[in-house]
Design a protein around this motif. Sequence first.
Motif, short mmCIF file in Angstrom:
data_model
loop_
_atom_site.label_atom_id
_atom_site.label_comp_id
_atom_site.label_asym_id
_atom_site.label_seq_id
_atom_site.Cartn_x
_atom_site.Cartn_y
_atom_site.Cartn_z
N PRO A 22 83.75 35.34 33.57
CA PRO A 22 83.72 36.06 34.11
C PRO A 22 83.90 34.28 35.84
O PRO A 22 83.77 33.39 34.79
N TYR A 23 83.77 34.61 36.88
CA TYR A 23 83.96 33.76 37.73
C TYR A 23 82.30 33.83 38.20
O TYR A 23 81.74 35.10 38.28
N LEU A 24 82.13 32.40 38.24
CA LEU A 24 80.49 32.71 38.60
C LEU A 24 80.17 32.66 40.20
O LEU A 24 79.24 32.76 40.03
N GLY A 25 81.38 32.29 40.71
CA GLY A 25 81.25 32.27 42.48
C GLY A 25 80.88 33.94 42.97
O GLY A 25 79.94 33.76 43.99
N GLN A 26 81.06 34.83 41.92
CA GLN A 26 80.67 36.33 42.21
C GLN A 26 79.21 36.48 41.19
O GLN A 26 79.19 36.50 39.86
N LYS A 27 78.14 36.68 42.15
CA LYS A 27 76.42 36.90 41.53
C LYS A 27 77.02 38.02 40.26
O LYS A 27 75.85 38.05 39.50
N GLU A 28 77.33 39.16 41.22
CA GLU A 28 77.30 40.41 40.10
C GLU A 28 78.03 40.08 38.40
O GLU A 28 77.57 40.71 37.99
N ASP A 29 78.80 39.82 39.19
CA ASP A 29 79.80 38.99 37.52
C ASP A 29 79.00 37.69 37.10
O ASP A 29 78.97 38.23 35.57
N TYR A 30 77.73 36.78 37.85
CA TYR A 30 77.57 36.19 36.37
C TYR A 30 76.23 36.83 36.95
O TYR A 30 75.82 36.28 34.53
N ASP A 31 75.85 37.43 36.87
CA ASP A 31 74.51 38.59 35.88
C ASP A 31 75.53 39.10 34.90
O ASP A 31 74.07 39.49 34.01
N LYS A 32 76.47 39.68 34.64
CA LYS A 32 76.78 40.12 33.57
C LYS A 32 77.17 39.46 32.84
O LYS A 32 76.85 40.21 31.94
#
Length: 361
Positions: A93-103
């Motif tokens: 996932p795109y790591l600049g998106q915190k929600e996606d990083y957490d997932k």
Amino acid sequence: MKLFKCSNCGQAVYFENIYCQHCHSSLGFETGELKLYALKPENNKKYRLINGIRTDNQYSYCQNHGYNVCNWLVPTGNNSPFCVACDLNRTIPYLGQKEDYDKWYRVETAKRRLIHSLLRFGLDVKSKNADPFGGIMFDFLADRNQNNGNRIMTGHDNGLITINIAEADDIYREMSRNQMNEVYRTLLGHFRHEIGHYYWDLLIGRTNKLNDFRNLFGDERADYGFALQQYYSNNTSRIWKKQFISKYASAHPWEDWAESWAHYMHIVDTLETADSFGLNVRPKVAKPDDDMSTSFVDPYTVKNFDDIIDMWLPLTFAMNSLNRSMGLRDLYPFVISKTIKEKLRFIHQVVRDAGNSSSTG
């Protein structure tokens, strides 16, 4: 999953731990020995294992350790900066998106448990980078990756496994579970199901075990698209329960195999945990020869599948009783019929034939 201990101080540590809370040593998982080791730091971010067999070898952390999503080690001189598990990633996932990083963190945690089990089974785990036609690769995608507005579908295609990272969201997954009328839906379960499709190609579809598979699971040459269409148009049927481990398993022989494969992995991993914690099930009301009493051994070493079931059923009885005491639904809402047991037995034998684990019993 078994319990580990810090090789520096002996403190109990978990598979996901990156340091020991007692002696504060950094911890890394060494895939040759399948053990979590305390590490002695050296120059240039290199480490040696403390009290390990390979004490002369140097290691680095997997490159994804820098994102705090991996604690596995890479031997010095390895062709890839990624560990055995992370080298299987094609898209993250795109790591600049915190929600996606957490997932992604939760996705990687589940994936490492999957790969650990496969390595313990002694199964082939290789990336498409090394074997483009016979290897495995993962795409971890979000719905926003779709230009047409459609949802990302979790699935398998010739070794490429796609996981919709929304499955790492508990609320989304519970809504999907209710919508699909499933009794069980977990992120780790998705990994185990999809990898089951991959190993069907490898261990059944290209081998002399195909006829044995068809005798148990049915003929996989039945039109897959039509079978799924029929399944979703008749999703209220209850006739599946004695023949299939889940309702979705009734859709097509391939799905029956993948659901049964995932279930077999659930059983083995949970039994390993019970053994690692030294559990015994001894109901006070049981007679000495009652089949609801058992002690546990490492299931990866068990040759006779009946011994697996003899451990499993008492454990699920205890787990369900504990959950009911907390006012929760049964942790294990499945019934293993004679037909389902034979399917699981077949998978057990296929895995043992393909792997290199030791045997007892």
